[in-house]
Motif scaffolding. Structure first.
Motif, PDB file in Angstrom:
ATOM      1  N   HIS A   1       5.891   4.006  36.007  1.00  0.00           N
ATOM      2  CA  HIS A   1       4.831   3.843  37.000  1.00  0.00           C
ATOM      3  C   HIS A   1       3.916   2.730  36.527  1.00  0.00           C
ATOM      4  CE1 HIS A   1       6.141   7.644  38.650  1.00  0.00           C
ATOM      5  NE2 HIS A   1       5.989   8.198  37.466  1.00  0.00           N
ATOM      6  N   ALA A   2       3.567   1.852  37.425  1.00  0.00           N
ATOM      7  CA  ALA A   2       2.615   0.799  37.079  1.00  0.00           C
ATOM      8  C   ALA A   2       1.638   0.687  38.237  1.00  0.00           C
ATOM      9  CB  ALA A   2       3.341  -0.512  36.842  1.00  0.00           C
ATOM     10  N   MET A   3       0.385   0.434  37.915  1.00  0.00           N
ATOM     11  CA  MET A   3      -0.626   0.438  38.971  1.00  0.00           C
ATOM     12  C   MET A   3      -1.736  -0.562  38.675  1.00  0.00           C
ATOM     13  SD  MET A   3      -2.256   4.139  38.084  1.00  0.00           S
ATOM     14  CE  MET A   3      -0.633   4.871  38.039  1.00  0.00           C
ATOM     15  N   LEU A   4      -2.476  -0.837  39.730  1.00  0.00           N
ATOM     16  CA  LEU A   4      -3.638  -1.704  39.627  1.00  0.00           C
ATOM     17  C   LEU A   4      -4.848  -0.823  39.330  1.00  0.00           C
ATOM     18  CD1 LEU A   4      -3.021  -3.721  42.933  1.00  0.00           C
ATOM     19  CD2 LEU A   4      -2.083  -4.203  40.658  1.00  0.00           C
ATOM     20  N   MET A   5      -5.650  -1.259  38.381  1.00  0.00           N
ATOM     21  CA  MET A   5      -6.816  -0.451  38.029  1.00  0.00           C
ATOM     22  C   MET A   5      -8.056  -1.311  37.886  1.00  0.00           C
ATOM     23  SD  MET A   5      -5.589   2.488  35.408  1.00  0.00           S
ATOM     24  CE  MET A   5      -6.688   3.705  36.057  1.00  0.00           C
ATOM     25  N   THR A   6      -9.176  -0.625  38.010  1.00  0.00           N
ATOM     26  CA  THR A   6     -10.445  -1.294  37.772  1.00  0.00           C
ATOM     27  C   THR A   6     -11.249  -0.449  36.797  1.00  0.00           C
ATOM     28  OG1 THR A   6     -12.311  -2.366  38.850  1.00  0.00           O
ATOM     29  CG2 THR A   6     -11.674  -0.230  39.717  1.00  0.00           C
ATOM     30  N   THR A   7     -12.108  -1.085  36.033  1.00  0.00           N
ATOM     31  CA  THR A   7     -12.982  -0.392  35.086  1.00  0.00           C
ATOM     32  C   THR A   7     -14.404  -0.546  35.569  1.00  0.00           C
ATOM     33  OG1 THR A   7     -11.472  -0.914  33.285  1.00  0.00           O
ATOM     34  CG2 THR A   7     -13.699  -0.226  32.671  1.00  0.00           C
ATOM     35  N   ARG A   8     -15.085   0.576  35.697  1.00  0.00           N
ATOM     36  CA  ARG A   8     -16.470   0.531  36.182  1.00  0.00           C
ATOM     37  C   ARG A   8     -17.346   1.421  35.329  1.00  0.00           C
ATOM     38  NH1 ARG A   8     -14.401   1.275  41.436  1.00  0.00           N
ATOM     39  NH2 ARG A   8     -14.209  -0.680  42.580  1.00  0.00           N
ATOM     40  N   ARG A   9     -18.597   1.052  35.286  1.00  0.00           N
ATOM     41  CA  ARG A   9     -19.594   1.860  34.593  1.00  0.00           C
ATOM     42  C   ARG A   9     -20.311   2.697  35.653  1.00  0.00           C
ATOM     43  NH1 ARG A   9     -21.859   1.068  29.440  1.00  0.00           N
ATOM     44  NH2 ARG A   9     -20.547  -0.762  29.194  1.00  0.00           N
ATOM     45  N   ASN A  10     -20.407   3.990  35.433  1.00  0.00           N
ATOM     46  CA  ASN A  10     -21.046   4.842  36.438  1.00  0.00           C
ATOM     47  C   ASN A  10     -22.555   4.919  36.210  1.00  0.00           C
ATOM     48  OD1 ASN A  10     -21.560   6.701  34.433  1.00  0.00           O
ATOM     49  ND2 ASN A  10     -19.926   8.097  35.016  1.00  0.00           N
TER      50      ASN A  10
ATOM     51  N   GLN B   1     -24.363   7.098  34.958  1.00  0.00           N
ATOM     52  CA  GLN B   1     -24.759   7.627  33.652  1.00  0.00           C
ATOM     53  C   GLN B   1     -24.449   6.655  32.507  1.00  0.00           C
ATOM     54  OE1 GLN B   1     -22.972   9.738  35.949  1.00  0.00           O
ATOM     55  NE2 GLN B   1     -25.010  10.379  36.581  1.00  0.00           N
ATOM     56  N   GLY B   2     -23.911   5.482  32.869  1.00  0.00           N
ATOM     57  CA  GLY B   2     -23.595   4.496  31.844  1.00  0.00           C
ATOM     58  C   GLY B   2     -22.247   4.709  31.194  1.00  0.00           C
ATOM     59  N   MET B   3     -21.460   5.663  31.710  1.00  0.00           N
ATOM     60  CA  MET B   3     -20.126   5.916  31.166  1.00  0.00           C
ATOM     61  C   MET B   3     -19.125   4.977  31.846  1.00  0.00           C
ATOM     62  SD  MET B   3     -20.301   8.709  29.134  1.00  0.00           S
ATOM     63  CE  MET B   3     -18.791   9.660  29.250  1.00  0.00           C
ATOM     64  N   THR B   4     -18.200   4.451  31.042  1.00  0.00           N
ATOM     65  CA  THR B   4     -17.191   3.560  31.588  1.00  0.00           C
ATOM     66  C   THR B   4     -15.935   4.360  31.916  1.00  0.00           C
ATOM     67  OG1 THR B   4     -18.047   1.733  30.290  1.00  0.00           O
ATOM     68  CG2 THR B   4     -15.819   1.505  31.104  1.00  0.00           C
ATOM     69  N   GLY B   5     -15.390   4.121  33.089  1.00  0.00           N
ATOM     70  CA  GLY B   5     -14.172   4.815  33.485  1.00  0.00           C
ATOM     71  C   GLY B   5     -13.245   3.917  34.276  1.00  0.00           C
ATOM     72  N   MET B   6     -11.944   4.218  34.182  1.00  0.00           N
ATOM     73  CA  MET B   6     -10.952   3.450  34.934  1.00  0.00           C
ATOM     74  C   MET B   6     -10.604   4.207  36.193  1.00  0.00           C
ATOM     75  SD  MET B   6      -8.165   2.180  32.161  1.00  0.00           S
ATOM     76  CE  MET B   6      -7.567   3.791  31.724  1.00  0.00           C
TER      77      MET B   6
END
Ligand code: CU
Length: 161
Positions: free
Chosen positions: A86-95, A97-102
């Motif tokens: 499986h391969a996918m497009l992802m983005t990384t964002r900071r929410n 609360q300042g936590m970074t998530g993909m």
């Protein structure tokens, strides 16, 4: 106060003409539904990288910089490779609360005449459920798919992060 009557008249005329122009544009063949074409995607690739991982790792990520030499945006909707089931497009964002998530995204856009940089800290490609452990220095073939059905095959080098 001046009386800009000629300007107002011109604006009124434009308002009447615009809908007709828009209708013509929507009927133009070049703006019709997406269709696969044999013309290559107008993309050049730099720094294509698959991140090296320890033996047995289930997943890794891939980065590259894409430059769009064309006059319309290129919307990428998928990626595939023999290295991953499986391969996918992802983005990384900071929410908030300042936590970074993909998070997975349906599309990544390379702007017309612009650049899309995929990196560890931002948009990237995620390769999940690896079929084997990639070797450092090895070339891995990635096939990107655009919304119009065209594809771009990229050779990415396996590098340590
Ligand atoms: Cu990811």
């Amino acid at each position: 106060m001046s009386t800009p009557t000629p300007l107002l008249a011109a604006l009124a005329l434009a308002a009447v003409l615009l809908p007709a122009a828009a209708l013509n544009a929507s009927q133009h063949p070049s703006t019709a539904a997406p269709q696969t074409s044999n013309v290559p995607l107008p993309l050049t690739v730099r720094d294509a990288t698959v991140v090296a991982v320890p033996p047995g790792a289930a997943e890794t990520s891939a980065f590259l910089t894409l430059q769009n030499t064309g006059k319309v945006p290129v919307v990428l909707t998928g990626v595939r490779t023999d290295l991953a089931r499986h391969a996918m497009l992802m983005t990384t964002r900071r929410n908030a609360q300042g936590m970074t998530g993909m998070s997975m995204v349906q599309a990544l856009t390379v702007p017309a005449g612009g650049t899309l940089k995929l990196s560890a800290s931002g948009d990237h490609l995620m390769l999940m459920d690896l079929t084997r452990t990639p070797k450092v220095g090895e070339m891995v073939r990635l096939t990107l798919t655009a919304r119009d059905g065209r594809t771009l095959t990229v050779n990415a080098v396996v590098r340590k992060p």
